[in-house]
Scaffold this motif. Sequence first.
Motif, PDB file in Angstrom:
ATOM      1  N   UNK A   1       0.917  -1.115  -0.001  1.00 29.08           N
ATOM      2  CA  UNK A   1      -0.014  -0.020  -0.027  1.00 29.08           C
ATOM      3  C   UNK A   1       0.948   1.109  -0.004  1.00 29.08           C
ATOM      4  N   UNK A   2       0.521   2.230  -0.857  1.00 30.24           N
ATOM      5  CA  UNK A   2       1.398   3.545  -0.906  1.00 30.24           C
ATOM      6  C   UNK A   2       0.476   4.591   0.081  1.00 30.24           C
ATOM      7  N   UNK A   3       0.856   5.564   0.393  1.00 36.10           N
ATOM      8  CA  UNK A   3       0.522   6.564   1.355  1.00 36.10           C
ATOM      9  C   UNK A   3       0.453   7.930   0.582  1.00 36.10           C
ATOM     10  N   UNK A   4      -0.731   8.782   0.941  1.00 40.19           N
ATOM     11  CA  UNK A   4      -1.029   9.949   0.312  1.00 40.19           C
ATOM     12  C   UNK A   4      -1.721  10.700   1.367  1.00 40.19           C
ATOM     13  N   UNK A   5      -1.671  11.940   1.438  1.00 37.40           N
ATOM     14  CA  UNK A   5      -2.322  12.976   2.391  1.00 37.40           C
ATOM     15  C   UNK A   5      -3.224  13.955   1.408  1.00 37.40           C
ATOM     16  N   UNK A   6      -4.360  13.850   1.961  1.00 40.12           N
ATOM     17  CA  UNK A   6      -5.287  14.998   1.000  1.00 40.12           C
ATOM     18  C   UNK A   6      -6.201  15.441   2.044  1.00 40.12           C
ATOM     19  N   UNK A   7      -6.331  16.752   2.095  1.00 40.73           N
ATOM     20  CA  UNK A   7      -7.049  17.845   2.856  1.00 40.73           C
ATOM     21  C   UNK A   7      -6.877  17.204   4.232  1.00 40.73           C
ATOM     22  N   UNK A   8      -5.458  17.147   4.768  1.00 43.72           N
ATOM     23  CA  UNK A   8      -5.102  16.792   6.113  1.00 43.72           C
ATOM     24  C   UNK A   8      -5.684  15.540   6.522  1.00 43.72           C
TER      25      UNK A   8
END
Length: 138
Positions: A3-10
């Motif tokens: 799994x990859x990680x990403x931050x969107x709108x905190x």
Amino acid sequence: MALRKITVEEHFYLYKTTCGFGLNTDIATFEITIFLKDFKQTPLKISFTTWEDLCDGNPLNTGIKLTRLSNQQTEVINLNRPKYIRECILYGLNNGWNGKNKLESVDGLEILESLGYDVSGLHPKEGFTIAHGKEYPK
């Protein structure tokens, strides 16, 4: 695939991408599964149904030029790029997914259309084999 990680709108999300295709068919899928951190039971699932090229593979996995209808500019779209994962998350959030609720699988080509791209060249064609961007009768 990890799994990859990403931050969107905190908010912190995990996602994975997978490609698949049917035997004896030119139809392929590119799927994106996105989870809000700690909520793996309620993913946002997005499925892009397109064609598969025997040499080049799935165009959305390897990259394909699409035209943005508003300004006729072309852009290489590769759905493995975080830019497009972010757009998929925002689309899900704008259409009722909050990471804690389950939605039906989303048609990914609709997402690309909502971003203003001409996706007509991505639709599988009945009765044709597609190779190197050209159609050949079967």
